[in-house]
Write a protein that holds these residues in place. Structure first.
Motif, PDB file in Angstrom:
ATOM      1  N   TYR A 512       0.762  -1.033  -0.032  1.00 38.31           N
ATOM      2  CA  TYR A 512      -0.113  -0.043  -0.097  1.00 38.31           C
ATOM      3  C   TYR A 512       0.718   1.190   0.069  1.00 38.31           C
ATOM      4  N   LYS A 513       2.138   1.234   0.456  1.00 35.02           N
ATOM      5  CA  LYS A 513       2.797   2.357   0.214  1.00 35.02           C
ATOM      6  C   LYS A 513       3.271   2.779  -0.941  1.00 35.02           C
ATOM      7  N   ARG A 514       3.327   1.759  -2.075  1.00 37.69           N
ATOM      8  CA  ARG A 514       3.638   2.013  -3.336  1.00 37.69           C
ATOM      9  C   ARG A 514       4.835   2.819  -3.699  1.00 37.69           C
ATOM     10  N   GLY A 604       1.650   7.844   9.310  1.00 38.86           N
ATOM     11  CA  GLY A 604       2.612   8.213   8.939  1.00 38.86           C
ATOM     12  C   GLY A 604       3.479   9.264   9.795  1.00 38.86           C
ATOM     13  N   THR A 605       4.643   9.158   9.926  1.00 37.28           N
ATOM     14  CA  THR A 605       5.291  10.132  10.650  1.00 37.28           C
ATOM     15  C   THR A 605       6.670  10.720   9.916  1.00 37.28           C
ATOM     16  N   SER A 606       7.150  10.122   9.021  1.00 36.89           N
ATOM     17  CA  SER A 606       8.294  10.581   8.438  1.00 36.89           C
ATOM     18  C   SER A 606       8.264  12.196   7.753  1.00 36.89           C
ATOM     19  N   GLY A 607       7.026  12.512   7.058  1.00 42.40           N
ATOM     20  CA  GLY A 607       6.809  13.681   6.657  1.00 42.40           C
ATOM     21  C   GLY A 607       6.842  14.640   7.877  1.00 42.40           C
ATOM     22  N   MET A 608       6.401  14.282   9.119  1.00 47.71           N
ATOM     23  CA  MET A 608       6.321  15.109  10.188  1.00 47.71           C
ATOM     24  C   MET A 608       8.049  15.399  10.793  1.00 47.71           C
ATOM     25  N   LYS A 609       8.650  14.453  10.518  1.00 46.06           N
ATOM     26  CA  LYS A 609      10.114  14.631  10.791  1.00 46.06           C
ATOM     27  C   LYS A 609      10.961  15.839   9.667  1.00 46.06           C
ATOM     28  N   SER A 610      10.260  15.742   8.583  1.00 48.40           N
ATOM     29  CA  SER A 610      10.802  16.487   7.577  1.00 48.40           C
ATOM     30  C   SER A 610      10.194  17.895   7.785  1.00 48.40           C
TER      31      SER A 610
HETATM   32  C1  LIG Z   1      10.070   7.779  11.077  1.00 50.93           C
HETATM   33  C2  LIG Z   1      10.647   6.274  10.712  1.00 50.93           C
HETATM   34  C3  LIG Z   1       9.830   5.348  10.245  1.00 50.93           C
HETATM   35  C4  LIG Z   1       8.349   5.416  10.112  1.00 50.93           C
HETATM   36  O1  LIG Z   1       8.025   6.345   8.924  1.00 50.93           O
HETATM   37  P1  LIG Z   1       6.425   6.292   8.468  1.00 50.93           P
HETATM   38  O2  LIG Z   1       6.287   7.658   7.867  1.00 50.93           O
HETATM   39  O3  LIG Z   1       5.713   6.384   9.619  1.00 50.93           O
HETATM   40  O4  LIG Z   1       6.172   5.039   7.733  1.00 50.93           O
HETATM   41  C5  LIG Z   1      10.412   4.191   9.646  1.00 50.93           C
HETATM   42  N1  LIG Z   1      11.661   3.993   9.940  1.00 50.93           N
HETATM   43  C6  LIG Z   1      12.659   5.077  10.005  1.00 50.93           C
HETATM   44  C7  LIG Z   1      14.089   4.725  10.195  1.00 50.93           C
HETATM   45  C8  LIG Z   1      12.053   6.153  10.777  1.00 50.93           C
HETATM   46  O5  LIG Z   1      12.986   7.102  11.114  1.00 50.93           O
END
Ligand SMILES: *Cc1c(COP(=O)(O)O)cnc(C)c1O
Length: 852
Positions: A512-514, A604-610
């Motif tokens: 699903y993450k494509r 999803g959290t990676s976009g938040m870190k960005s």
């Molecule tokens: C933040 C992070 C994830 C999770 O990212 P999602 O956008 O929530 O899928 C996975 N792996 C690492 C190493 C991360 O830092």
């Protein structure tokens, strides 16, 4: 190799610098740059060689080197200051301590994985990173959390690529003595034991390791101990062990063993028993069974114990993807929880009922861990607003008769731990131009207008350059592993460009993450990468589950595309996505891309870190982005939700993605004023920092958990004395038994004229049969709102009708009024629900009788 055991390290540290041992063993260093600087200053080369691992660093220094440090008064003073700072952090009152009296004394947080730092590789992806961020933020806020998990001997795999671009996995063996862990020991020095019964009279024994995450202890159970047979030793060998039985035993150890480890911890330290138990996804759900067993042992019946356990349990569901939910065979469950492994007072048929998919569409042969999680928790939540909606629909079979909107699953949107994920250079920029509130106040970046364009842009370029360096070095070592000779790799020095618009995309690789959506039209992607004036470059990373060949094929497609000499200077696949890589990847990307199949990305959290590093998001409106995209903080890729043919849907969404990059993202990035500044881009960066900054924080998330779930759960648990549990269990069983007789016989209304107007009052009289139940056992409600053309009520408001009269044979009348508050099509209905103060909400028992 075993020379760097922690015990040895501690004893050889000379007294003047002995505190280095404490600084290394408390993982707070991993989000505290000054402590890292201190370690780096011991021996910068060794610090790099140890991959920023303080325990390994200390182990690598010779006694002479340590003695020399201990003889350096300046260095000794720095160690003392760092130790003081840590001590203050660990003991001073923080946010939680200011909330007043009566707060939960302790909250246990169970998770199958914890991603805290790269040097403790006990995570696979989002769930683990989130759990790590939860503990760190709980520590920062002073919330008294205790983490509980498993210690995996191999952690998660390291990913590399074959010559052909196929993912290969290696499982490094971790020696707990070389990790920042301490073994829990009895007073006589022997290791503490936790045991869990297995079928056939076998006993699973585990040791308990403790990681210290700032103020938060994290207990990790380890089955690799001498007392176990070979099979039992392997139970904690790796994350999410293979087949069903392996996974089931891991989860028994996590849930049942985890509670027992907590009890050991309480006994050793005098810590208070947790008042709240938070189950991070279904994997840890057996903790509820163990708590039931404890209560049955202290004299409650199974039904009473369930009520007591539910009151203090919080369950968080993390995935709308059915394959992401653990399901075990009922036959397997019978073997592990029945027969010779049955526990007196906790009958296996009752356990099976807790995880039964006994609703339309369910599978009668399986035991569903999420379903049990929901049945054993009085409070539950999804992890974004949209995921809350999706979860309420997904699980509404457990609350038949209620509209999905009333299903008692709330939502708390995930967040990320800023001190872990924000690059130092970004923090320093904010501190320089705005002030210390950057790190002390979630709203600190509201002052972002005080930072000049040139300064922001210069830091953004530095971050991009660092990523480019990092990517080159990773591409080089990847190619060396893939069998290239150094002489062939001259081109690697030209991989990526520190001045080109950089788009990042990194994630696990479930379908699903494509991952490969961007490859839908390879020619079009090539044109974007090679655009003469407005080129784009892509940095991609992600691991596929080892058993998922489909995911590996997607990675291979991506790698093959990136291997092409015509584009390889503009696109790089970096193997082995982990925390260490992530920490340079997020800051270095201008745009963070996410294109899941809506609505399968729970948050999803990676976009938040960005975003916290000044990156802009370009994403499908799924998970958190659906909630917080505001038109100015990035771009939304339109979804073709209604299109059933998945191929066609991917075509449409990919085309939209290319269009946005080509027509909006790239032009804005390259549109420079006479100072060379992309002013409109920088406006979006400022807006992102100021407006998303406060929302995406894990400290906001943990504070939400405290106020919305932990405090109410602790209050409910306190109210649930043994007598109350008995009363509630009695009520529940009586109401369930007699509910089939409950009917709404007839409803009358007065006051609706031929042409009703806003403000008119309608008198409602409901004639209800309750059988053996009394008017005190129920609540009769009128539910009113707008009606759709199909007579469905929407935007409903409920009002309680009061008991007016009792007739014969269990018949009653309930009266009330409702006021017409809006124009247009309006309707109402009447329903009966069970009522007692000990329930958290009206839908809790899943019992309702609607009129008509
Ligand atoms: C933040 C992070 C994830 C999770 O990212 P999602 O956008 O929530 O899928 C996975 N792996 C690492 C190493 C991360 O830092």
């Amino acid at each position: 190799m075993r020379a760097i055991r922690r015990f040895t390290v501690r004893t050889v540290l000379p007294a003047p610098v002995a505190a280095l041992g404490d600084l290394a063993s408390n993982l707070r260093w991993s989000w505290h740059p000054p402590t890292c600087d201190l370690f780096a200053s011991l021996d910068p080369q060794q610090w790099e060689a140890s991959e920023h691992d303080p325990v390994a660093l200390l182990g690598a220094l010779s006694p002479e080197e340590l003695d020399a440090l201990a003889a350096d008064p300046q260095f000794v003073a720095r160690v003392a200051a760092a130790a003081d700072d840590l001590q203050t952090y660990l003991t001073e009152p923080r946010w939680y301590q200011r909330l007043g009296d009566g707060m939960p004394s302790s909250v246990a947080y169970f998770s199958p994985e914890f991603g805290i730092t790269a040097v403790l590789p006990q995570y696979s992806g989002g769930l683990g990173i989130l759990a790590g961020d939860h503990l760190k933020s709980a520590s920062d806020l002073g919330v008294p959390v205790v983490g509980v998990g498993l210690l995996y001997r191999h952690g998660y795999f390291e990913q590399s690529l074959s010559r052909e671009g196929w993912q290969t996995e290696t499982y490094p063996v971790l020696d707990p003595d070389e990790l920042p862990l301490a073994l829990l020991r009895e007073a006589d020095g022997s290791p503490c034991h936790v045991t869990v019964g297995l079928p056939g009279g076998r006993v699973l024994t585990a040791h308990v390791w403790k990681a210290q995450v700032g103020r938060v202890p994290l207990l990790l159970l380890d089955s690799n101990v001498e007392e176990n047979d070979e099979a039992a030793r392997g139970i904690t060998d790796r994350l999410y062990g293979g087949g069903g039985e392996h996974r089931l035993q891991q989860e028994m150890l996590l849930g049942i063993g985890g509670i027992r480890a907590l009890r050991v911890w309480q006994r050793l330290t005098g810590a208070a028993a947790p008042e709240v138990y938070h189950t991070n996804e279904g994997h840890a759900g057996f903790l509820g069974l163990e708590r039931i067993r404890e209560l049955v042992g202290s004299g409650l019946t199974f039904d009473e114990a369930i009520e007591a356990v539910r009151a203090g349990t919080v369950f968080t569901t993390h995935t709308p993807v059915p394959a992401g939910i653990d399901r075990f065979g009922r036959d397997q469950m019978e073997i592990f929880f029945g027969g010779d492994n049955a526990v007196p007072g906790v009958p296996v048929d009752r356990i099976l009922a807790l995880g039964a998919e006994d609703y339309p569409g369910g599978d009668a042969g399986v035991f569903n861990m999420a379903v049990m999680g929901l049945r054993l928790a009085q409070r539950a939540n999804g992890v974004s607003r949209l995921h809350g909606v999706v979860s309420r629909e997904m699980f509404d079979g457990l609350w038949p008769g209620f509209d999905p909107a009333e299903v008692p699953i709330a939502s708390i949107t995930n967040g990320v731990h800023a001190p872990t994920w924000v690059d130092r250079r970004v923090v320093e920029l904010g501190e320089k131009f705005i002030g210390p509130q950057i790190t002390q106040d979630a709203r600190g970046w509201e002052g972002v207008d005080q930072v000049p364009d040139e300064e922001i842009w210069s830091v953004r370029r530095q971050l991009r350059s660092s990523l480019v360096e990092e990517a080159r070095s990773r591409v080089r070592s990847s190619w060396l592993r893939r069998g290239a000779s150094p002489a062939e790799l001259g081109w690697v020095d030209h991989v990526l460009d520190p001045d080109v618009l950089t788009i990042g995309f990194a994630r696990r690789v479930p379908t699903y993450k494509r991952l490969t959506l961007m490859l839908r039209d390879p020619e079009r992607l090539r044109r974007l990468l090679l655009h003469p004036d407005r080129p784009v470059q892509l940095v991609i990373a992600g691991k596929s589950h080892p058993a998922d060949d489909h995911g590996k094929r997607l990675i291979q497609q991506m790698v093959r595309f990136a291997d092409d000499p015509a584009v390889r200077h503009r696109i790089a696949f970096l193997p082995n996505y982990d925390i260490a890589m992530a920490q340079s990847l997020y800051p270095g990307c201008d745009v963070w891309l996410n294109n899941p199949l809506r609505p399968f990305e729970a948050c999803g959290t990676s976009g938040m870190k960005s975003a916290l590093n000044g990156g802009l998001n370009l994403s499908i409106l799924d998970g958190w982005w659906d909630e917080w995209y505001d038109g100015e903080n990035g771009w939304a890729i339109p979804t073709a939700d209604g299109v059933d043919d998945p191929e066609h849907r991917d075509d449409l969404e990919a085309a939209a993605l290319y269009d946005i990059i080509e027509g909006s993202v790239a032009p804005r990035f390259y549109d420079r004023d006479d100072r060379g500044m992309p002013t409109r881009w920088l406006e979006m960066v400022r807006h992102t920092l100021a407006s998303l900054g406060p929302k995406v924080l894990a400290s906001r998330m943990v504070a939400d958990y405290v106020t919305r779930l932990y405090v109410p759960a602790a209050d409910a648990a306190r109210a649930m004395t043994p007598d109350a549990a008995k009363a509630l269990a009695g009520f529940t069983s009586r109401v369930r038994r007699h509910w089939p007789a409950v009917r709404v016989d007839h409803v009358e209304s007065d006051g609706v004229s031929d042409s009703p107007q806003v403000g008119d009052e309608v008198v409602v009289r409901a004639f209800v049969s309750l059988g053996e139940l009394t008017p005190d056992d129920v609540e009769v409600q009128v539910v009113h709102g707008r009606v759709t053309p199909s007579d469905t009520l929407v935007d409903t408001v409920t009002a309680t009708l009061r008991h007016a009269e009792t007739y014969e044979a269990g018949r009653h009348r309930f009266d009330g009024t409702l006021t017409l508050r809006r124009t247009g099509a309006f309707g109402y209905t009447v329903r009966v629900l069970p009522r007692t103060d000990l329930l958290a909400g009206p839908a809790e028992l899943g019992l309702v009788t609607n009129a008509g």
